[in-house]
Each structure stands twice: as structure tokens, then as C-alpha cells.
Design a protein around this motif. Sequence first.
Motif, PDB file in Angstrom:
ATOM      1  N   MET A   1     -41.871  27.261  68.697  1.00 12.93           N
ATOM      2  CA  MET A   1     -40.590  27.697  68.881  1.00 12.93           C
ATOM      3  C   MET A   1     -39.356  26.433  68.296  1.00 12.93           C
ATOM      4  O   MET A   1     -39.745  25.467  68.813  1.00 12.93           O
ATOM      5  CB  MET A   1     -40.017  27.880  70.202  1.00 12.93           C
ATOM      6  N   THR A   2     -38.601  26.642  67.301  1.00 14.78           N
ATOM      7  CA  THR A   2     -37.859  25.588  66.688  1.00 14.78           C
ATOM      8  C   THR A   2     -36.330  25.927  67.346  1.00 14.78           C
ATOM      9  O   THR A   2     -35.809  26.843  67.677  1.00 14.78           O
ATOM     10  CB  THR A   2     -37.539  25.853  65.179  1.00 14.78           C
ATOM     11  N   GLY A   3     -35.683  24.587  67.610  1.00 17.20           N
ATOM     12  CA  GLY A   3     -34.412  24.817  68.106  1.00 17.20           C
ATOM     13  C   GLY A   3     -33.419  24.651  66.995  1.00 17.20           C
ATOM     14  O   GLY A   3     -33.860  24.196  65.754  1.00 17.20           O
ATOM     15  N   LEU A   4     -32.154  24.312  67.474  1.00 16.86           N
ATOM     16  CA  LEU A   4     -31.017  24.309  66.499  1.00 16.86           C
ATOM     17  C   LEU A   4     -30.818  22.847  65.944  1.00 16.86           C
ATOM     18  O   LEU A   4     -30.214  22.526  65.172  1.00 16.86           O
ATOM     19  CB  LEU A   4     -29.902  24.893  67.177  1.00 16.86           C
ATOM     20  N   GLY A   5     -31.085  21.910  66.949  1.00 14.32           N
ATOM     21  CA  GLY A   5     -30.699  20.400  66.931  1.00 14.32           C
ATOM     22  C   GLY A   5     -29.350  20.291  67.877  1.00 14.32           C
ATOM     23  O   GLY A   5     -28.919  21.090  68.186  1.00 14.32           O
ATOM     24  N   TRP A   6     -29.234  18.695  67.731  1.00 17.53           N
ATOM     25  CA  TRP A   6     -28.352  18.502  68.779  1.00 17.53           C
ATOM     26  C   TRP A   6     -26.859  18.923  68.491  1.00 17.53           C
ATOM     27  O   TRP A   6     -26.145  19.375  69.259  1.00 17.53           O
ATOM     28  CB  TRP A   6     -28.341  16.859  69.058  1.00 17.53           C
TER      29      TRP A   6
ATOM     30  N   PHE B   1     -30.439  31.152  80.264  1.00 12.80           N
ATOM     31  CA  PHE B   1     -30.938  32.370  79.691  1.00 12.80           C
ATOM     32  C   PHE B   1     -32.046  32.432  78.883  1.00 12.80           C
ATOM     33  O   PHE B   1     -33.036  33.416  78.718  1.00 12.80           O
ATOM     34  CB  PHE B   1     -29.571  33.143  79.043  1.00 12.80           C
ATOM     35  N   ASN B   2     -32.419  31.595  78.038  1.00 14.84           N
ATOM     36  CA  ASN B   2     -33.635  31.196  77.334  1.00 14.84           C
ATOM     37  C   ASN B   2     -34.819  31.256  78.339  1.00 14.84           C
ATOM     38  O   ASN B   2     -35.834  32.007  78.081  1.00 14.84           O
ATOM     39  CB  ASN B   2     -33.459  30.157  76.358  1.00 14.84           C
ATOM     40  N   ALA B   3     -34.551  30.345  79.381  1.00 17.49           N
ATOM     41  CA  ALA B   3     -35.761  30.501  80.401  1.00 17.49           C
ATOM     42  C   ALA B   3     -35.912  31.746  81.006  1.00 17.49           C
ATOM     43  O   ALA B   3     -37.298  32.130  81.131  1.00 17.49           O
ATOM     44  CB  ALA B   3     -35.546  29.380  81.325  1.00 17.49           C
ATOM     45  N   ILE B   4     -35.016  32.537  81.146  1.00  9.98           N
ATOM     46  CA  ILE B   4     -35.298  33.806  81.754  1.00  9.98           C
ATOM     47  C   ILE B   4     -35.742  34.810  80.789  1.00  9.98           C
ATOM     48  O   ILE B   4     -36.740  35.571  80.967  1.00  9.98           O
ATOM     49  CB  ILE B   4     -33.868  34.574  82.100  1.00  9.98           C
TER      50      ILE B   4
ATOM     51  N   SER C   1     -40.607  35.715  74.915  1.00  7.96           N
ATOM     52  CA  SER C   1     -39.850  35.351  73.435  1.00  7.96           C
ATOM     53  C   SER C   1     -38.363  35.071  73.861  1.00  7.96           C
ATOM     54  O   SER C   1     -37.904  35.340  74.984  1.00  7.96           O
ATOM     55  CB  SER C   1     -40.119  36.623  72.739  1.00  7.96           C
ATOM     56  N   THR C   2     -37.580  34.585  72.835  1.00  5.70           N
ATOM     57  CA  THR C   2     -36.104  34.498  72.927  1.00  5.70           C
ATOM     58  C   THR C   2     -35.624  34.524  71.604  1.00  5.70           C
ATOM     59  O   THR C   2     -36.395  34.945  70.520  1.00  5.70           O
ATOM     60  CB  THR C   2     -36.000  33.091  73.485  1.00  5.70           C
ATOM     61  N   LEU C   3     -34.294  34.876  71.291  1.00  7.59           N
ATOM     62  CA  LEU C   3     -33.833  34.978  70.339  1.00  7.59           C
ATOM     63  C   LEU C   3     -33.478  33.611  69.412  1.00  7.59           C
ATOM     64  O   LEU C   3     -33.376  32.628  70.123  1.00  7.59           O
ATOM     65  CB  LEU C   3     -32.301  35.644  70.467  1.00  7.59           C
ATOM     66  N   GLY C   4     -33.770  33.591  67.961  1.00  6.18           N
ATOM     67  CA  GLY C   4     -33.735  32.668  67.388  1.00  6.18           C
ATOM     68  C   GLY C   4     -32.485  32.380  66.438  1.00  6.18           C
ATOM     69  O   GLY C   4     -31.764  33.432  66.286  1.00  6.18           O
ATOM     70  N   GLY C   5     -32.399  31.361  65.788  1.00  6.90           N
ATOM     71  CA  GLY C   5     -31.193  31.363  64.792  1.00  6.90           C
ATOM     72  C   GLY C   5     -29.889  30.943  65.412  1.00  6.90           C
ATOM     73  O   GLY C   5     -29.678  30.994  66.646  1.00  6.90           O
ATOM     74  N   TRP C   6     -28.951  31.089  64.620  1.00  3.58           N
ATOM     75  CA  TRP C   6     -27.394  30.603  65.129  1.00  3.58           C
ATOM     76  C   TRP C   6     -26.855  31.780  65.896  1.00  3.58           C
ATOM     77  O   TRP C   6     -26.379  31.528  66.919  1.00  3.58           O
ATOM     78  CB  TRP C   6     -26.547  30.194  63.821  1.00  3.58           C
ATOM     79  N   ILE C   7     -26.835  32.931  65.262  1.00  8.41           N
ATOM     80  CA  ILE C   7     -26.260  34.128  66.275  1.00  8.41           C
ATOM     81  C   ILE C   7     -27.070  34.489  67.482  1.00  8.41           C
ATOM     82  O   ILE C   7     -26.482  34.805  68.491  1.00  8.41           O
ATOM     83  CB  ILE C   7     -26.389  35.387  65.015  1.00  8.41           C
ATOM     84  N   GLY C   8     -28.523  34.385  67.164  1.00  5.34           N
ATOM     85  CA  GLY C   8     -29.308  34.549  68.248  1.00  5.34           C
ATOM     86  C   GLY C   8     -28.955  33.674  69.647  1.00  5.34           C
ATOM     87  O   GLY C   8     -28.824  34.109  70.724  1.00  5.34           O
ATOM     88  N   GLN C   9     -28.931  32.497  69.396  1.00 10.85           N
ATOM     89  CA  GLN C   9     -28.493  31.405  70.248  1.00 10.85           C
ATOM     90  C   GLN C   9     -27.114  31.541  70.788  1.00 10.85           C
ATOM     91  O   GLN C   9     -26.821  31.206  71.893  1.00 10.85           O
ATOM     92  CB  GLN C   9     -28.834  30.074  69.915  1.00 10.85           C
ATOM     93  N   LEU C  10     -26.113  32.016  69.865  1.00  7.84           N
ATOM     94  CA  LEU C  10     -24.742  32.024  70.189  1.00  7.84           C
ATOM     95  C   LEU C  10     -24.837  33.204  71.291  1.00  7.84           C
ATOM     96  O   LEU C  10     -24.015  33.049  72.252  1.00  7.84           O
ATOM     97  CB  LEU C  10     -23.868  32.622  68.899  1.00  7.84           C
ATOM     98  N   PHE C  11     -25.320  34.402  70.904  1.00  6.41           N
ATOM     99  CA  PHE C  11     -25.748  35.409  72.118  1.00  6.41           C
ATOM    100  C   PHE C  11     -26.095  34.980  73.426  1.00  6.41           C
ATOM    101  O   PHE C  11     -25.768  35.289  74.573  1.00  6.41           O
ATOM    102  CB  PHE C  11     -26.236  36.533  71.460  1.00  6.41           C
ATOM    103  N   VAL C  12     -27.165  34.260  73.225  1.00  9.68           N
ATOM    104  CA  VAL C  12     -27.791  33.627  74.578  1.00  9.68           C
ATOM    105  C   VAL C  12     -27.138  32.846  75.265  1.00  9.68           C
ATOM    106  O   VAL C  12     -26.948  32.820  76.415  1.00  9.68           O
ATOM    107  CB  VAL C  12     -29.148  33.071  74.073  1.00  9.68           C
TER     108      VAL C  12
END
Length: 84
Positions: free
Chosen positions: A1-6, A44-47, A54-65
Motif C-alpha cells: 500500500m502506498t501513501g500520499l507523502g507528508w 477510518f483507514n484502520a477501520i 482494503s482502503t481507498l487510494g489516491g488523493w480523492i480516496g484519501q480525501l473521502f476517508v
Amino acid sequence: MTGLGWIASIIVGGIAGWLAEKFMKGDHGLLLNIFMGIVGAMLFNAILLFIFDSTLGGWIGQLFVGFVGACLLIAIIRAIRGRA
């Protein structure tokens, strides 16, 4: 799983926290919005990982999460403050 960065996490966290603040009709500052967006996204990612593996990826997915997580965090804080 890749993150967005700091830097991207701070930007997305700030936007998610601000949107959650407006949605929940709160009155917080910029730093608290960023904090709630980032911590809410982690929560919410942990949930999501626990329930769906699984979790949502990308900018939009992480914005929603982050938005949903920050709303949950605001609700939890309000529930705790209401009892104190």
C-alpha cells in the motif's frame, strides 16, 4: 500500500478537516483541522482495513476517508465533552 507523502497528507488532511468542520458545524482552527483530517484518515483507514482488508487510494480516496474519519473524530470528541 502506498501513501500520499507528508506534504500531500497535510494538504489532504487540512482539506478533509475543513470540510468535516463545515459539515459538522464546528468552529476549529487551521491546525486542528489538519490534525483532525490526518488522524481521522488514519482512524477510518484502520477501520476499513479491519473490516474490508482494503482502503481507498489516491488523493480523492484519501480525501473521502479523511473527511469521514474527521467527522467520526468530531462526533467522538463531542460525545466525550458532553459527558464531562
